[in-house]
Design a protein around this motif. Structure first.
Motif, PDB file in Angstrom:
ATOM      1  N   UNK A  38      -7.495 -32.041 -14.067  1.00  0.00           N
ATOM      2  CA  UNK A  38      -7.210 -32.555 -15.416  1.00  0.00           C
ATOM      3  C   UNK A  38      -8.403 -32.351 -16.347  1.00  0.00           C
ATOM      4  N   UNK A  39      -9.609 -32.625 -15.830  1.00  0.00           N
ATOM      5  CA  UNK A  39     -10.815 -32.455 -16.649  1.00  0.00           C
ATOM      6  C   UNK A  39     -11.011 -30.991 -17.039  1.00  0.00           C
ATOM      7  N   UNK A  41      -8.686 -28.784 -17.327  1.00  0.00           N
ATOM      8  CA  UNK A  41      -7.633 -28.479 -18.296  1.00  0.00           C
ATOM      9  C   UNK A  41      -7.972 -28.970 -19.691  1.00  0.00           C
ATOM     10  N   UNK A  42      -8.535 -30.184 -19.787  1.00  0.00           N
ATOM     11  CA  UNK A  42      -8.911 -30.727 -21.089  1.00  0.00           C
ATOM     12  C   UNK A  42     -10.004 -29.880 -21.746  1.00  0.00           C
ATOM     13  N   UNK A  43     -10.992 -29.466 -20.952  1.00  0.00           N
ATOM     14  CA  UNK A  43     -12.073 -28.642 -21.494  1.00  0.00           C
ATOM     15  C   UNK A  43     -11.570 -27.270 -21.931  1.00  0.00           C
ATOM     16  N   UNK A  44     -10.639 -26.721 -21.145  1.00  0.00           N
ATOM     17  CA  UNK A  44     -10.161 -25.364 -21.416  1.00  0.00           C
ATOM     18  C   UNK A  44      -9.208 -25.309 -22.591  1.00  0.00           C
ATOM     19  N   UNK A  51      -3.234 -30.061 -20.431  1.00  0.00           N
ATOM     20  CA  UNK A  51      -4.002 -30.369 -19.216  1.00  0.00           C
ATOM     21  C   UNK A  51      -3.142 -31.098 -18.192  1.00  0.00           C
ATOM     22  N   UNK A  52      -2.279 -32.013 -18.664  1.00  0.00           N
ATOM     23  CA  UNK A  52      -1.382 -32.720 -17.736  1.00  0.00           C
ATOM     24  C   UNK A  52      -0.348 -31.755 -17.170  1.00  0.00           C
ATOM     25  N   UNK A  53       0.200 -30.900 -18.024  1.00  0.00           N
ATOM     26  CA  UNK A  53       1.135 -29.885 -17.536  1.00  0.00           C
ATOM     27  C   UNK A  53       0.460 -28.906 -16.589  1.00  0.00           C
TER      28      UNK A  53
END
Length: 471
Positions: A38-39, A41-44, A51-53
């Protein structure tokens, strides 16, 4: 390079260290992997929804990569269940029982039989196939139940599972994480498996003979209960649940090994490797299981086929349940990241792990000795969770990183990490991973772990030194 992209690499590395730390503390790593994905994904993506998906997509990616391995192991377990219930397993192993005339022969014969069967059926089902028939024979020959457990454990959960030449579940996990073909890992693992297997089993045998002569290892040593081994040993005399006529059992006992032997011939003749080899073994197991179910259950054969499949799938997903989250995280270190979160890495990037490896090469003096010791240590640490499989993706990723730093040896480093992880966690040292062999022999799993400790550590040290010369 964008600050967020630099942060992406550092976050990935931080979670790798965190996962190793949780494994050392023998805590479950699923939550850590979920937070890590998740982290990243959030950064990317800088989007909560993406990010959740991406978290769900990473699990789907991991399952797609692992489903062939999960499926073939499930089918093998389903086949082993019906073989036990029809009594075919007894006939398959009974000729070997005639060779066991002394404790030494019992140790080596049971170990070799366990190793060969584990290559085709995996160790946990093989324990039931071998133990129920050969345990009472070994005890009559003078080998304590604890010695039988050590033999089955080291040859099955050690040599066979860490090499996995036939089903190729372990090499696929590490090869995918390292970004190299499965055949490369298998080829590099052969000398290491030979060294590890020879050193460990010989040292364990030497300790066993020494302790038997000194009276420290007796028929009662390590017994979990006064009658546990006796009750298991008597299991071989129990009638199978759905016995087939003796003629049919004899035909099946000859035909089943012959069919799998033909599979091996086909692999060599047709150059089948990786997924193709796994598919051949899995298809053969499924067809044999179907025929045996129809022959043994007759009217209920169709329905019982489904029951055996369900039993197999329950086992397969139970074993690989802890593997999926950690594999999902480590697949992000390579091509999976782009597939899930898009092309957010820099133009010259070859994946997070590769970028870290190049950075490491420029800042830290890495050599073959440091690389080999690190991979063995990481593999052993990842095995502390008792799975043996949940962390070998990490070993593959770190092998990729170190090989990028030193410029060679990726297959050898990957195989070394795989061997260390599975020998420690696959069922030879961690007590909760020893339960199948300990249960069938009626011995205390902690006593079995203590008996294995010195031989396995000595084997890992020698194997690591050999690997330094092969990198």
């Amino acid at each position: 390079m964008d600050v967020s992209l630099v942060s992406l690499h550092w976050v990935y590395l931080a979670f790798v260290v965190l996962i190793i730390g949780f494994m050392v503390m023998r805590r479950d790593t699923t939550a850590v992997c979920v937070v890590g994905i998740t982290a990243l994904g959030l950064l990317a993506t800088e989007s909560v929804s993406h990010s959740v998906g991406g978290l769900f997509a990473s699990f789907i990616y991991a399952i797609k990569e692992l489903i062939g391995t999960i499926l073939v192991i499930s089918l093998i377990v389903a086949l082993s269940k019906i073989m036990i219930r029809t009594g075919i397993n007894e006939l398959m192993i009974s000729p070997v029982a005639r060779l066991i005339r002394s404790p030494a022969l019992a140790y080596w014969v049971i170990g070799i039989v366990m190793m060969v069967i584990s290559w085709f059926f995996w160790p946990s089902p093989a324990v039931a196939l071998v133990g129920a028939v050969l345990l009472p024979v070994a005890i009559r020959a003078g080998l304590p139940a604890l010695g039988v457990a050590v033999s089955m454990n080291l040859f099955g959960h050690g040599i066979a599972l860490s090499s996995d030449f036939v089903i190729q579940g372990a090499p696929k996990l590490t090869a995918d994480a390292a970004g190299i073909p499965v055949s490369d890992v298998i080829g590099a693992s052969v000398p290491l498996v030979l060294v590890m297997g020879a050193v460990t089993t010989v040292v364990a045998y030497w300790y066993m003979r020494r302790d038997m002569k000194a009276g420290r290892l007796t028929m009662a040593t390590g017994r979990a209960a006064p009658t546990a081994a006796d009750s298991v040993a008597g299991a071989a005399s129990f009638p199978p649940a759905n016995p087939l006529p003796m003629t049919v059992r004899r035909i099946a006992a000859i035909a089943i090994p012959l069919l799998f032997a033909l599979d091996i011939v086909a692999m060599f003749r047709l150059n089948l490797q990786g997924g193709d080899a796994t598919a051949l073994i899995g298809g053969t197991a499924l067809l044999i299981m179907l025929v045996l179910s129809l022959v043994s259950h007759r009217k209920d054969g169709l329905e019982r086929t489904t029951s055996y499949l369900i039993e197999g799938f329950l086992f397969g997903f139970k074993v690989f349940g802890p593997v999926i989250p950690i594999a999902a995280f480590f697949y992000l270190g390579d091509a999976a990241f782009v597939d899930i979160f898009g092309k957010v890495l820099p133009e010259g990037s070859h994946g997070i792990v590769n970028d870290l490896g190049l950075a490491l090469a420029q800042s830290v003096p890495i050599n073959t000795g440091v690389s080999a010791v690190t991979l063995t240590t990481v593999g052993a640490i990842t095995g502390l969770d008792g799975s043996g499989f949940s962390g070998i993706s990490l070993a593959g990723s770190i092998a990729h990183l170190f090989a990028a730093a030193i410029g060679s040896g990726i297959a050898t480093l990957t195989a070394l990490g795989q061997i260390a992880g599975i020998w420690v966690g696959g069922g030879t040292l961690v007590p909760w991973a020893l339960i199948p062999a300990a249960a069938i022999c009626g011995v205390d799993p902690f006593e079995l772990a203590r008996r294995n400790l010195k031989p396995v550590i000595i084997g890992l040290v020698v194997t690591t030194i050999v690997a330094m010369f092969l990198i």
